[in-house]
Write an enzyme that holds these catalytic residues in place. Structure first.
Site, PDB file in Angstrom:
ATOM      1  N   TYR A  87     -46.847 121.147  81.078  1.00  0.00           N
ATOM      2  CA  TYR A  87     -45.547 120.466  80.415  1.00  0.00           C
ATOM      3  C   TYR A  87     -45.619 120.698  79.186  1.00  0.00           C
ATOM      4  CZ  TYR A  87     -42.594 116.342  80.090  1.00  0.00           C
ATOM      5  OH  TYR A  87     -41.545 115.725  79.860  1.00  0.00           O
ATOM      6  N   LYS A 103     -41.765 122.498  77.596  1.00  0.00           N
ATOM      7  CA  LYS A 103     -40.899 121.505  76.788  1.00  0.00           C
ATOM      8  C   LYS A 103     -40.560 122.337  75.275  1.00  0.00           C
ATOM      9  CE  LYS A 103     -39.777 118.215  79.322  1.00  0.00           C
ATOM     10  NZ  LYS A 103     -38.417 118.338  80.130  1.00  0.00           N
TER      11      LYS A 103
END
Length: 248
Positions: free
Chosen positions: A162, A166
């Protein structure tokens, strides 16, 4: 003239609240949802509050679904004023040395590749709008500066899927901003902050409504607003500014 906004992953959480807030401004909101039933339920709730809302079946990892959605918006509206790339998945969290490559690929498919695929499909429609806005929902966990601050709130986080997705998304945002620099289209990354949603088992300390405010702000920027920024809630900021530019 109708102002239209497509929000991906808008059937719940921050995406739903983004649609709700944009609708409150008189904008026609297109609720992008992978599951048609959940999308229809979200639209029904929005309409019950007086929103001009419609469901758009959209799986950001499926090329055919994206193409169908773009064709539908083209046929019905002819243009798109706002695109909020909100859909995302968390994957798993754990030590980098224990990273599951299958999970890593899955996270990138939605959080990075899906954003590029949807943006490219919708860009012809966005170019037809007078001054379109693209908002990519990113996160402070993608900030390398924050992650490497031993005294900051991100230091304890150490997972690959994650956070790195991002980080990639903020670069994707910057590259689109450069390509569209001399056009009326503005492209920015939003940092909603740690919001309590299904995404994190409601463990966040901010509300989904507060998170949506960041996307709405960037989606409705005036002509002299910025482009190519990562902007939003500044967790751990010591200068008293709750909102502002988030370090890359």
């Amino acid at each position: 003239m109708t102002t239209t906004a497509l929000i991906t992953g808008a059937n719940k959480g921050i995406g739903y609240e983004t649609a709700r807030a944009l609708a409150a401004r008189g904008i026609t909101v297109l609720v992008g949802a992978r599951d048609p039933g959940r999308g229809a339920a979200a639209v029904a709730k929005l309409r019950a509050e007086g929103a001009d809302a419609a469901e758009v079946q959209l799986d950001v990892t499926d090329a055919a679904s994206i193409a169908t959605a773009a064709a539908h918006i083209d046929e019905r509206f002819g243009a798109l004023d706002i695109l909020v790339n909100n859909a995302g998945i968390a994957g798993s969290f754990g030590a980098p040395s224990q990273t599951d490559l299958a999970v890593l690929r899955e996270v990138y498919e939605t959080n990075v590749f899906g954003v590029v695929a949807v943006t490219n499909a919708m860009l012809p429609l966005l170019r037809r709008a007078p001054a379109a806005r693209i908002v990519n929902v990113s996160s402070e966990v993608g900030s390398i500066a924050m992650m490497m601050d031993r005294d900051g709130p991100m230091w304890q986080a150490a997972a690959v899927p994650y956070p790195s997705a991002k980080t990639a998304l903020t670069m994707v945002t910057a590259m689109y901003a450069k390509e569209l620099w001399d056009t009326p289209i503005k492209v920015n990354a939003a940092n909603p902050g740690y919001c309590a949603t299904d995404f994190n088992a409601h463990s966040g300390f901010r509300t989904a409504e507060q998170g949506a405010e960041v996307s709405v702000h960037l989606a409705t920027l005036p002509a002299d607003g910025p482009t190519g920024q990562h902007w939003g809630y500044r967790w751990g900021a010591t200068d008293g500014a709750e909102y502002g530019i988030v370090a890359w």
